[in-house]
Design a protein around this motif. Sequence first.
Motif, mmCIF file in Angstrom:
data_model
loop_
_atom_site.group_PDB
_atom_site.id
_atom_site.type_symbol
_atom_site.label_atom_id
_atom_site.label_comp_id
_atom_site.label_asym_id
_atom_site.label_seq_id
_atom_site.Cartn_x
_atom_site.Cartn_y
_atom_site.Cartn_z
ATOM 1 N N ARG A 1 116.193 6.323 21.918
ATOM 2 C CA ARG A 1 117.166 6.952 20.838
ATOM 3 C C ARG A 1 118.437 6.611 20.959
ATOM 4 N NH1 ARG A 1 115.380 11.925 21.907
ATOM 5 N NH2 ARG A 1 117.471 12.781 22.080
ATOM 6 N N ARG A 2 119.051 6.788 22.163
ATOM 7 C CA ARG A 2 120.302 6.255 22.602
ATOM 8 C C ARG A 2 120.368 4.697 22.297
ATOM 9 N NH1 ARG A 2 120.683 8.419 27.433
ATOM 10 N NH2 ARG A 2 119.885 6.538 28.401
ATOM 11 N N ASP A 3 119.612 3.834 22.557
ATOM 12 C CA ASP A 3 119.507 2.417 22.351
ATOM 13 C C ASP A 3 119.634 2.251 20.807
ATOM 14 O OD1 ASP A 3 119.349 2.157 25.164
ATOM 15 O OD2 ASP A 3 117.360 1.417 25.204
ATOM 16 N N CYS A 4 118.831 3.183 20.239
ATOM 17 C CA CYS A 4 118.955 2.842 18.744
ATOM 18 C C CYS A 4 120.034 2.818 17.897
ATOM 19 C CB CYS A 4 117.625 3.660 18.080
ATOM 20 S SG CYS A 4 117.400 3.407 16.391
ATOM 21 N N LEU A 5 120.803 3.751 18.542
ATOM 22 C CA LEU A 5 122.016 4.196 17.808
ATOM 23 C C LEU A 5 123.295 3.448 18.453
ATOM 24 C CD1 LEU A 5 121.985 8.300 17.656
ATOM 25 C CD2 LEU A 5 121.427 6.622 15.872
ATOM 26 N N ARG A 6 123.045 2.686 19.488
ATOM 27 C CA ARG A 6 124.207 1.954 19.866
ATOM 28 C C ARG A 6 123.912 0.518 20.065
ATOM 29 N NH1 ARG A 6 124.664 2.762 26.453
ATOM 30 N NH2 ARG A 6 122.298 2.023 26.935
ATOM 31 N N PHE A 7 122.702 -0.082 19.606
ATOM 32 C CA PHE A 7 122.304 -1.338 19.728
ATOM 33 C C PHE A 7 123.384 -2.318 18.750
ATOM 34 C CE2 PHE A 7 120.000 -5.228 18.730
ATOM 35 C CZ PHE A 7 119.704 -5.995 19.913
ATOM 36 N N GLY A 8 123.455 -1.730 17.762
ATOM 37 C CA GLY A 8 124.278 -2.708 16.731
ATOM 38 C C GLY A 8 125.671 -3.074 17.550
ATOM 39 N N HIS A 9 126.368 -1.991 18.026
ATOM 40 C CA HIS A 9 127.359 -2.296 18.735
ATOM 41 C C HIS A 9 127.459 -3.297 20.195
ATOM 42 C CE1 HIS A 9 131.591 -1.552 20.533
ATOM 43 N NE2 HIS A 9 131.033 -1.089 21.415
ATOM 44 N N LEU A 10 126.237 -2.904 20.802
ATOM 45 C CA LEU A 10 125.917 -3.764 22.073
ATOM 46 C C LEU A 10 125.758 -5.288 21.557
ATOM 47 C CD1 LEU A 10 123.426 -1.520 24.130
ATOM 48 C CD2 LEU A 10 125.964 -1.970 24.659
ATOM 49 N N ALA A 11 125.141 -5.452 20.518
ATOM 50 C CA ALA A 11 124.632 -6.652 19.833
ATOM 51 C C ALA A 11 126.084 -7.313 19.710
ATOM 52 C CB ALA A 11 123.948 -6.692 18.755
ATOM 53 N N VAL A 12 127.080 -6.919 19.014
ATOM 54 C CA VAL A 12 128.266 -7.527 18.551
ATOM 55 C C VAL A 12 129.359 -7.698 19.606
ATOM 56 C CG1 VAL A 12 128.112 -6.715 16.080
ATOM 57 C CG2 VAL A 12 129.333 -5.338 17.648
ATOM 58 N N ALA A 13 128.948 -6.531 20.529
ATOM 59 C CA ALA A 13 129.728 -6.965 21.844
ATOM 60 C C ALA A 13 129.414 -8.221 22.647
ATOM 61 C CB ALA A 13 129.751 -5.660 22.648
ATOM 62 N N VAL A 14 128.043 -8.350 22.700
ATOM 63 C CA VAL A 14 127.714 -9.537 23.457
ATOM 64 C C VAL A 14 128.031 -10.840 22.421
ATOM 65 C CG1 VAL A 14 125.475 -11.071 23.792
ATOM 66 C CG2 VAL A 14 125.684 -8.528 24.469
ATOM 67 N N VAL A 15 127.858 -10.790 21.296
ATOM 68 C CA VAL A 15 128.333 -11.909 20.416
ATOM 69 C C VAL A 15 129.714 -12.184 20.388
ATOM 70 C CG1 VAL A 15 128.530 -12.610 17.936
ATOM 71 C CG2 VAL A 15 126.431 -11.728 18.585
ATOM 72 N N SER A 16 130.445 -11.127 20.317
ATOM 73 C CA SER A 16 132.146 -11.382 20.439
ATOM 74 C C SER A 16 132.423 -11.920 21.698
ATOM 75 C CB SER A 16 132.785 -9.928 20.268
ATOM 76 O OG SER A 16 132.387 -9.428 19.213
ATOM 77 N N ALA A 17 132.063 -11.450 22.860
ATOM 78 C CA ALA A 17 132.219 -12.148 24.119
ATOM 79 C C ALA A 17 131.777 -13.592 24.333
ATOM 80 C CB ALA A 17 131.441 -11.363 25.320
ATOM 81 N N LEU A 18 130.745 -14.071 23.624
ATOM 82 C CA LEU A 18 130.264 -15.420 23.438
ATOM 83 C C LEU A 18 131.282 -16.325 22.681
ATOM 84 C CD1 LEU A 18 126.417 -15.091 23.428
ATOM 85 C CD2 LEU A 18 127.940 -15.622 25.304
ATOM 86 N N TRP A 19 131.686 -15.713 21.501
ATOM 87 C CA TRP A 19 132.519 -16.381 20.575
ATOM 88 C C TRP A 19 133.850 -16.740 21.283
ATOM 89 C CZ3 TRP A 19 132.357 -19.030 16.275
ATOM 90 C CH2 TRP A 19 131.063 -19.101 15.716
ATOM 91 N N VAL A 20 134.411 -15.541 22.147
ATOM 92 C CA VAL A 20 135.649 -15.628 22.675
ATOM 93 C C VAL A 20 135.613 -16.958 23.853
ATOM 94 C CG1 VAL A 20 137.266 -14.754 24.158
ATOM 95 C CG2 VAL A 20 136.394 -13.487 22.280
ATOM 96 N N ALA A 21 134.461 -16.898 24.541
ATOM 97 C CA ALA A 21 134.345 -17.858 25.610
ATOM 98 C C ALA A 21 134.130 -19.146 25.069
ATOM 99 C CB ALA A 21 132.750 -17.703 26.377
ATOM 100 N N ALA A 22 133.451 -19.260 23.836
ATOM 101 C CA ALA A 22 133.284 -20.709 23.263
ATOM 102 C C ALA A 22 134.815 -21.209 22.650
ATOM 103 C CB ALA A 22 132.213 -20.520 21.949
ATOM 104 N N ALA A 23 135.571 -20.271 22.409
ATOM 105 C CA ALA A 23 136.842 -20.641 21.810
ATOM 106 C C ALA A 23 137.502 -21.222 22.719
ATOM 107 C CB ALA A 23 137.563 -19.539 21.117
ATOM 108 N N VAL A 24 137.531 -20.540 24.104
ATOM 109 C CA VAL A 24 138.440 -20.966 25.300
ATOM 110 C C VAL A 24 137.788 -22.307 25.717
ATOM 111 C CG1 VAL A 24 138.687 -20.649 27.692
ATOM 112 C CG2 VAL A 24 138.680 -18.548 25.901
ATOM 113 N N ILE A 25 136.333 -22.525 25.807
ATOM 114 C CA ILE A 25 135.736 -23.967 26.228
ATOM 115 C C ILE A 25 136.106 -25.014 25.057
ATOM 116 C CG2 ILE A 25 133.820 -25.179 26.419
ATOM 117 C CD1 ILE A 25 132.607 -22.566 27.551
ATOM 118 N N TYR A 26 136.293 -24.552 23.719
ATOM 119 C CA TYR A 26 136.728 -25.614 22.888
ATOM 120 C C TYR A 26 137.948 -25.869 23.029
ATOM 121 C CZ TYR A 26 136.950 -27.387 17.964
ATOM 122 O OH TYR A 26 136.834 -28.248 16.673
#
Length: 656
Positions: free
Chosen positions: A493-518
């Motif tokens: 239940r806890r995962d269900c209510l926070r998974f959206g936030h965790l998903a975008v946190a992972v995605v955001s971190a990867l986008w920041v890393a990609a921008a730095v590499i770029y």
Amino acid sequence: MSPTSTTEATRPALDRTADMHPTDRRGLDRIEVGGRIGDFELLTELGSGSFARVFLARQRSMQRLVAVKVSADSGHEPQTLAQLDHDYIVRVFDQESLDTPVADSPDLRLLYMQFLPGGTLLGALRWVRATPPAERSGRLLLEAVDAAMTEKGEIRPTDSAVRAEIAGLSWPETVAWLGSRLAAALGYAAGKGVLHRDVKPANVLLTAEGVPKLADFNISYNRAVADSCPAAYFGGSLTYMSPEQLEAAHPAFPRTAADLDTRADIYSLGVLLWELLTGSKPFDDTAGIGAVARSALLDSGPSTVTATAPPRTTAAQPDAIGAFALGAALRLRSAGVPREAVDRVPADCPPALLRVLLTCLAIDRADRWADGRVLAMQFELCLDEHARGLTDPPPRSWRIRLRPYLFLILALSIAVPNVLAAYYQRELNTALIHSRLDPATRAAQRDVSDLTNLIFFSAGGATLIYLGRRLLTIPRRLRAGGACAPAALERTRRDCLRFGHLAVAVVSALWVAAAVIYAVTIGVADGALPVRTAVHLLLVAAICAAVAMTYPLFLITLYLVRCVYPLFLHHGTDFRDDGRSLIALTARCRRYLVVAASIPLLVVASATFLPVPDLLTTLTPLRTICVGGVIGFVFSYIAFRLIEADIRALLRVVGS
């Protein structure tokens, strides 16, 4: 107050119970209506049983009407009621011991408590049976209350908010309304260490407004009383007893009264509410009651079997008859609620209410609601049309159809906006930056970008699968009818209510890393990174990261809140702590809505305040992203409003 009528089922010599209730009525029968007992004038008799009588009385010193119960001076009912201060439990004022003038007869106890003029649910049940199902509604309960008040000479109360609420309910909703309050009373009593053990319509009193109050704790067990024993005065009403309670009363089973817990009371409450809902009990105990009625120990009615120490003189035949009655009732319950009983459920009964009652009546107590407070929240869910539409949608609803595709929907919710963001990034970078780079730098940048995307998409996918591993397995197991440990359900239940936030946190971190590499790739390949290029890179990364963050969050959250999280509310876990998580989720969605609104603003800012080498070439992708950002914000706002409405409905159920 309706006293318990008791039929004693004899037990073998090695009995697991304590002293029996005295049934010598010589003292009780001498009490007459119109007389006085101490400070009390007895006005009329409200009920009578084998070891108690209840009167409506006027307390002279306080000039108030009270209910006076006179019974044999035994048991712990006064001490139990004195410890229970709850809105849906009858309130006791005090007790007195009475000396009886009859030689060799037991002393009596006078217990006086608040007088409730609305009668009992037993009286309301008679109205239910006399009314066709199509004509039953909340007004039926009020009519039964008013009839009971008229019979006692009471004046019908002026309309109140409570009566107006009941009058607007359908009959199934009225049953859920009553069930919520009685379940809360049982939950409160269990928290105080008290088991009622005789929940039935006659033991539920009604106020003038129709509010139920649990009464008659005469055979209850109170862990807080030092000399209380679970086997003392053990019994219950045969047709309302749970399977484990029947086993504890049956001489052939090893189960004892000490094995019972609040789930036995919840079962009895389920029988009571089923009877109110349909007009008949879920199990036909006629054969068992007939056997008890033929017993020589029959007193004032066959409704209650009390397992006690064997009388001084007993015969084998009553023992056999009592065991037969208990065995017959056990056999009926062992098959679960029969199909013909389910067919009698009214057509307007919400599926949620039927599910809750069937869970109350589960054969194995491990499958029932474990706590009265959780059950009360389930009944509140049945009263909320929006909430019960989430938890128990129609069989062919899209919410039901989408549940099996959790992995696919989550994957698409994350992948599609990210692919869209990657496309926007490529178009903007081509228009704003690539035209100023030499061919070798552009080629190196493309190679590094392709490799980065491959690595990051793979790493991000693996990370999200790990974070959502419970979401991918537990709901599937629940849909298949499997069991899960409470701790696993809570984590899911806890995962269900926070998974959206965790998903975008992972995605955001990867986008920041990609921008730095770029940026590093351009700097290394070109020998330098101009400030204008760095600012352009920063703006493009911010726009694309916002797209990759906000749209997945709203898609994921809308799906999980509407289709997946309500599935967990079918299971008997305490959801009160989820209130904070739901409130936090609402606040989080508001913040992401601001981010969604910033996407077209960032595009406009990049076109307005930053110099571009070729405005005509750059204008087309900027317009595309700006229009897409506006459309995306509208979508995000609609999704947010839907999520917010769903969370409000769920908060009314789980509490905040």
